[in-house]
Design a protein around this motif. Structure first.
Motif, mmCIF file in Angstrom:
data_model
loop_
_atom_site.group_PDB
_atom_site.id
_atom_site.type_symbol
_atom_site.label_atom_id
_atom_site.label_comp_id
_atom_site.label_asym_id
_atom_site.label_seq_id
_atom_site.Cartn_x
_atom_site.Cartn_y
_atom_site.Cartn_z
ATOM 1 N N CYS A 1 -12.039 -9.881 -6.087
ATOM 2 C CA CYS A 1 -13.180 -8.992 -6.291
ATOM 3 C C CYS A 1 -13.716 -9.184 -7.708
ATOM 4 N N ARG B 1 -0.545 0.289 -1.375
ATOM 5 C CA ARG B 1 -0.044 -0.935 -0.725
ATOM 6 C C ARG B 1 1.438 -1.142 -1.022
ATOM 7 N N ASP C 1 -5.038 -12.548 -0.153
ATOM 8 C CA ASP C 1 -6.489 -12.681 -0.114
ATOM 9 C C ASP C 1 -6.933 -13.638 -1.222
ATOM 10 N N ALA D 1 -7.025 -1.484 1.348
ATOM 11 C CA ALA D 1 -8.357 -2.005 1.030
ATOM 12 C C ALA D 1 -8.290 -3.527 0.940
ATOM 13 N N GLU D 2 -9.387 -4.177 1.292
ATOM 14 C CA GLU D 2 -9.461 -5.643 1.279
ATOM 15 C C GLU D 2 -9.101 -6.244 -0.081
ATOM 16 N N CYS D 3 -9.485 -5.544 -1.139
ATOM 17 C CA CYS D 3 -9.328 -6.106 -2.482
ATOM 18 C C CYS D 3 -7.883 -6.197 -2.953
ATOM 19 N N ILE E 1 -5.224 -7.069 -0.733
ATOM 20 C CA ILE E 1 -4.404 -7.855 0.194
ATOM 21 C C ILE E 1 -3.760 -8.967 -0.609
#
Length: 149
Positions: A101, A117, A97, A90-92, A94
């Motif tokens: 969020c 992950r 990143d 999920a993007e949150c 990474i």
């Protein structure tokens, strides 16, 4: 989470270089033929792999590519992250990143995505090209290795 052809083909191509480690450069058309891949697509992948320092290119009539390090010093994670980017479900979650969020402090599913992950990264970071070579040597039917990678 599903890897694209970049990651899958990149691992296949790097395995081919590992098979020939120490024997000189391997031309992309040879890798493409043995792994049934497009030379044009491999050129794109190898540009990224070279830029990341995983392979070296050798110019000339007998040129091609070689691994920049020993097979035991290159992990599947190195290859996949170079070609695919960070591995996260999920993007949150990474790692690199920069945008956090706004629900991170109270999102119950974030913990799940972090565990997934971390597990994926643990696996790919603990499998080297040498491990793949060792597994290959254990296989009974050495002629069909390209179909199982």
């Amino acid at each position: 989470m599903k890897l694209s052809t970049k990651g899958r083909y990149g691992v296949k191509a790097m395995f081919e270089l590992a098979l020939n480690f120490g024997e000189g450069p391997i031309a992309l058309n040879s890798i493409a033929e043995k792994q049934n891949l497009s030379v044009h697509y491999l050129e794109q992948l190898f540009a990224s792999l070279r830029k990341a320092g995983l392979v070296k290119s050798i110019r000339g009539a007998q040129g091609g590519y070689i691994l920049s390090r020993k097979p035991e010093d290159i992990t599947v994670g190195d290859i996949i992250r170079t070609l695919e980017g960070p591995l996260a479900p999920a993007e949150c979650v990474i790692d690199d990143d920069s945008k956090e969020c706004y629900k991170a402090d109270y999102c119950v599913t974030r913990t799940i995505w972090e565990k997934i992950r971390d597990s994926i990264n643990n696996v790919v970071d603990n499998i080297t090209l040498q491990d793949m070579l060792d597994d290959y040597k254990k296989m009974n039917n050495t002629e069909t290795y390209m179909y199982y990678i």
